[in-house]
Design a protein around this motif. Structure first.
Motif, PDB file in Angstrom:
ATOM      1  N   ALA A  46     118.138  31.888  -5.860  1.00  0.00           N
ATOM      2  CA  ALA A  46     117.081  32.739  -5.615  1.00  0.00           C
ATOM      3  C   ALA A  46     116.498  32.775  -4.151  1.00  0.00           C
ATOM      4  CB  ALA A  46     115.783  32.806  -6.533  1.00  0.00           C
ATOM      5  N   GLN A  47     116.509  34.057  -3.428  1.00  0.00           N
ATOM      6  CA  GLN A  47     116.346  33.959  -2.158  1.00  0.00           C
ATOM      7  C   GLN A  47     115.131  34.903  -1.792  1.00  0.00           C
ATOM      8  OE1 GLN A  47     119.937  35.020  -0.358  1.00  0.00           O
ATOM      9  NE2 GLN A  47     120.732  32.816  -0.648  1.00  0.00           N
ATOM     10  N   ILE A  48     114.338  34.784  -0.845  1.00  0.00           N
ATOM     11  CA  ILE A  48     113.501  35.772  -0.199  1.00  0.00           C
ATOM     12  C   ILE A  48     113.837  35.981   1.247  1.00  0.00           C
ATOM     13  CG2 ILE A  48     111.098  36.378   0.159  1.00  0.00           C
ATOM     14  CD1 ILE A  48     110.371  34.362  -1.778  1.00  0.00           C
ATOM     15  N   ILE A  49     114.178  37.003   1.412  1.00  0.00           N
ATOM     16  CA  ILE A  49     114.680  37.394   3.111  1.00  0.00           C
ATOM     17  C   ILE A  49     113.457  37.886   3.879  1.00  0.00           C
ATOM     18  CG2 ILE A  49     115.907  38.631   4.493  1.00  0.00           C
ATOM     19  CD1 ILE A  49     118.170  38.725   2.094  1.00  0.00           C
ATOM     20  N   ARG A  50     112.771  37.218   4.548  1.00  0.00           N
ATOM     21  CA  ARG A  50     111.398  37.458   5.038  1.00  0.00           C
ATOM     22  C   ARG A  50     111.593  38.531   6.259  1.00  0.00           C
ATOM     23  NH1 ARG A  50     107.445  34.617   3.256  1.00  0.00           N
ATOM     24  NH2 ARG A  50     107.893  32.555   2.086  1.00  0.00           N
ATOM     25  N   PRO A  84     120.481  37.610  18.758  1.00  0.00           N
ATOM     26  CA  PRO A  84     120.583  38.954  18.360  1.00  0.00           C
ATOM     27  C   PRO A  84     121.419  39.463  17.141  1.00  0.00           C
ATOM     28  CG  PRO A  84     122.004  38.803  20.100  1.00  0.00           C
ATOM     29  CD  PRO A  84     121.662  37.533  19.940  1.00  0.00           C
ATOM     30  N   PHE A  85     121.425  38.208  15.937  1.00  0.00           N
ATOM     31  CA  PHE A  85     122.456  38.489  15.062  1.00  0.00           C
ATOM     32  C   PHE A  85     121.768  38.645  13.951  1.00  0.00           C
ATOM     33  CE2 PHE A  85     124.429  35.589  18.186  1.00  0.00           C
ATOM     34  CZ  PHE A  85     125.684  36.043  18.545  1.00  0.00           C
ATOM     35  N   ARG A  86     120.408  38.683  13.716  1.00  0.00           N
ATOM     36  CA  ARG A  86     119.530  38.824  12.425  1.00  0.00           C
ATOM     37  C   ARG A  86     119.912  40.369  11.974  1.00  0.00           C
ATOM     38  NH1 ARG A  86     114.059  36.367  14.644  1.00  0.00           N
ATOM     39  NH2 ARG A  86     114.876  34.174  14.700  1.00  0.00           N
ATOM     40  N   GLN A  87     120.184  41.385  12.564  1.00  0.00           N
ATOM     41  CA  GLN A  87     120.450  42.719  11.749  1.00  0.00           C
ATOM     42  C   GLN A  87     121.843  42.484  11.198  1.00  0.00           C
ATOM     43  OE1 GLN A  87     118.518  45.086  11.621  1.00  0.00           O
ATOM     44  NE2 GLN A  87     120.110  46.008  10.315  1.00  0.00           N
ATOM     45  N   GLN A  88     122.637  41.915  12.114  1.00  0.00           N
ATOM     46  CA  GLN A  88     124.024  41.875  11.316  1.00  0.00           C
ATOM     47  C   GLN A  88     123.894  41.085  10.052  1.00  0.00           C
ATOM     48  OE1 GLN A  88     126.452  39.923  14.558  1.00  0.00           O
ATOM     49  NE2 GLN A  88     126.836  41.801  15.533  1.00  0.00           N
ATOM     50  N   ALA A  89     123.310  39.999  10.127  1.00  0.00           N
ATOM     51  CA  ALA A  89     123.223  39.138   8.986  1.00  0.00           C
ATOM     52  C   ALA A  89     122.384  39.870   7.865  1.00  0.00           C
ATOM     53  CB  ALA A  89     122.345  37.957   9.201  1.00  0.00           C
ATOM     54  N   ILE A  95     127.936  35.471   9.851  1.00  0.00           N
ATOM     55  CA  ILE A  95     127.526  35.086  11.112  1.00  0.00           C
ATOM     56  C   ILE A  95     128.031  33.749  11.549  1.00  0.00           C
ATOM     57  CG2 ILE A  95     125.868  34.737  13.035  1.00  0.00           C
ATOM     58  CD1 ILE A  95     126.089  37.698  11.761  1.00  0.00           C
ATOM     59  N   ASP A  96     128.740  33.461  12.519  1.00  0.00           N
ATOM     60  CA  ASP A  96     129.241  32.238  13.023  1.00  0.00           C
ATOM     61  C   ASP A  96     128.146  31.037  12.720  1.00  0.00           C
ATOM     62  OD1 ASP A  96     129.922  30.150  14.983  1.00  0.00           O
ATOM     63  OD2 ASP A  96     131.751  31.417  14.806  1.00  0.00           O
ATOM     64  N   HIS A  97     128.670  30.055  12.166  1.00  0.00           N
ATOM     65  CA  HIS A  97     127.676  29.111  12.107  1.00  0.00           C
ATOM     66  C   HIS A  97     126.670  28.581  13.199  1.00  0.00           C
ATOM     67  CE1 HIS A  97     131.128  26.412  12.836  1.00  0.00           C
ATOM     68  NE2 HIS A  97     130.200  25.394  13.143  1.00  0.00           N
ATOM     69  N   GLU A  98     127.333  28.652  14.300  1.00  0.00           N
ATOM     70  CA  GLU A  98     126.544  28.076  15.523  1.00  0.00           C
ATOM     71  C   GLU A  98     125.367  28.887  15.963  1.00  0.00           C
ATOM     72  OE1 GLU A  98     128.854  30.206  19.176  1.00  0.00           O
ATOM     73  OE2 GLU A  98     129.920  28.493  18.461  1.00  0.00           O
ATOM     74  N   HIS A  99     125.231  29.920  15.080  1.00  0.00           N
ATOM     75  CA  HIS A  99     123.873  30.913  15.259  1.00  0.00           C
ATOM     76  C   HIS A  99     122.976  30.950  14.161  1.00  0.00           C
ATOM     77  CE1 HIS A  99     126.036  32.402  19.112  1.00  0.00           C
ATOM     78  NE2 HIS A  99     127.125  32.557  18.273  1.00  0.00           N
ATOM     79  N   GLY A 125     120.924  18.594   3.226  1.00  0.00           N
ATOM     80  CA  GLY A 125     122.027  19.226   3.346  1.00  0.00           C
ATOM     81  C   GLY A 125     122.291  20.228   4.602  1.00  0.00           C
ATOM     82  N   ALA A 126     123.505  20.236   5.161  1.00  0.00           N
ATOM     83  CA  ALA A 126     123.836  21.073   6.126  1.00  0.00           C
ATOM     84  C   ALA A 126     124.655  22.102   5.649  1.00  0.00           C
ATOM     85  CB  ALA A 126     124.303  20.205   7.349  1.00  0.00           C
ATOM     86  N   ALA A 127     124.390  23.517   5.626  1.00  0.00           N
ATOM     87  CA  ALA A 127     125.324  24.204   4.905  1.00  0.00           C
ATOM     88  C   ALA A 127     126.058  25.350   6.128  1.00  0.00           C
ATOM     89  CB  ALA A 127     124.612  25.112   3.847  1.00  0.00           C
ATOM     90  N   VAL A 128     127.071  25.982   5.602  1.00  0.00           N
ATOM     91  CA  VAL A 128     127.876  26.894   6.286  1.00  0.00           C
ATOM     92  C   VAL A 128     127.915  28.182   5.304  1.00  0.00           C
ATOM     93  CG1 VAL A 128     129.524  27.690   7.714  1.00  0.00           C
ATOM     94  CG2 VAL A 128     128.568  25.582   8.232  1.00  0.00           C
ATOM     95  N   ARG A 129     127.702  29.386   5.643  1.00  0.00           N
ATOM     96  CA  ARG A 129     128.082  30.571   4.807  1.00  0.00           C
ATOM     97  C   ARG A 129     129.276  30.853   5.272  1.00  0.00           C
ATOM     98  NH1 ARG A 129     129.113  33.630   1.046  1.00  0.00           N
ATOM     99  NH2 ARG A 129     127.827  35.290   0.349  1.00  0.00           N
TER     100      ARG A 129
END
Length: 142
Positions: A46-50, A84-89, A95-99, A125-129
């Protein structure tokens, strides 16, 4: 341990007072490392995108070890994409995990004597989408 978690497309409930709510169903996956087995299907995140782009995550799922022991996981965390990657997400693009800062705090519950020690330790935990799944590396805090 490392988890490769297969996930479905988000079920979007829409905007609420805190942000956009969505639910991501867990289809299954694999577990390797100190614990070996699989991620059982049927869990959810369950997620909340603020509005500022931060995502608050609250996942519940189960692992089945190769010895057929079941471990329940409560895994809460945050994911924050850099500008500046928030809109793309927000559009659902990967988004590349380094960002991306994507960290969790898993808590384990089990009746298994072999894995009882997981209940007496703290983990990060360290995660990558990735496009169809999440890679989650879990480390015991020493």
């Amino acid at each position: 341990m490392s988890l490769q978690i297969k996930v479905d497309e988000p079920i979007v409930a829409g905007q609420t007072g805190l942000g956009k709510r969505q639910l991501i169903l867990i289809r299954g996956g694999t577990v390797s490392g100190a614990v070996k087995g699989r991620v059982l299907p049927g869990g959810a995140d369950a997620q909340i995108i603020r509005p500022n782009g931060r995502v608050d995550l609250s996942a519940r799922y189960a692992l089945e070890t190769e010895e057929h022991e079941v471990i329940y996981v409560e895994n809460n965390g945050i994911r924050q994409v850099s500008e500046p990657f928030r809109q793309q997400a927000a559009e659902g693009r990967i988004i590349d995990h380094e960002h991306v800062y994507f960290r969790t705090v898993p808590v384990f519950k089990t009746s298994s004597k072999a894995y009882q020690h997981l209940q007496d330790r703290m983990f990060i935990g360290a995660a990558v989408r990735l496009p169809d799944d999440i890679r989650l590396d879990i480390y015991e805090v020493q």
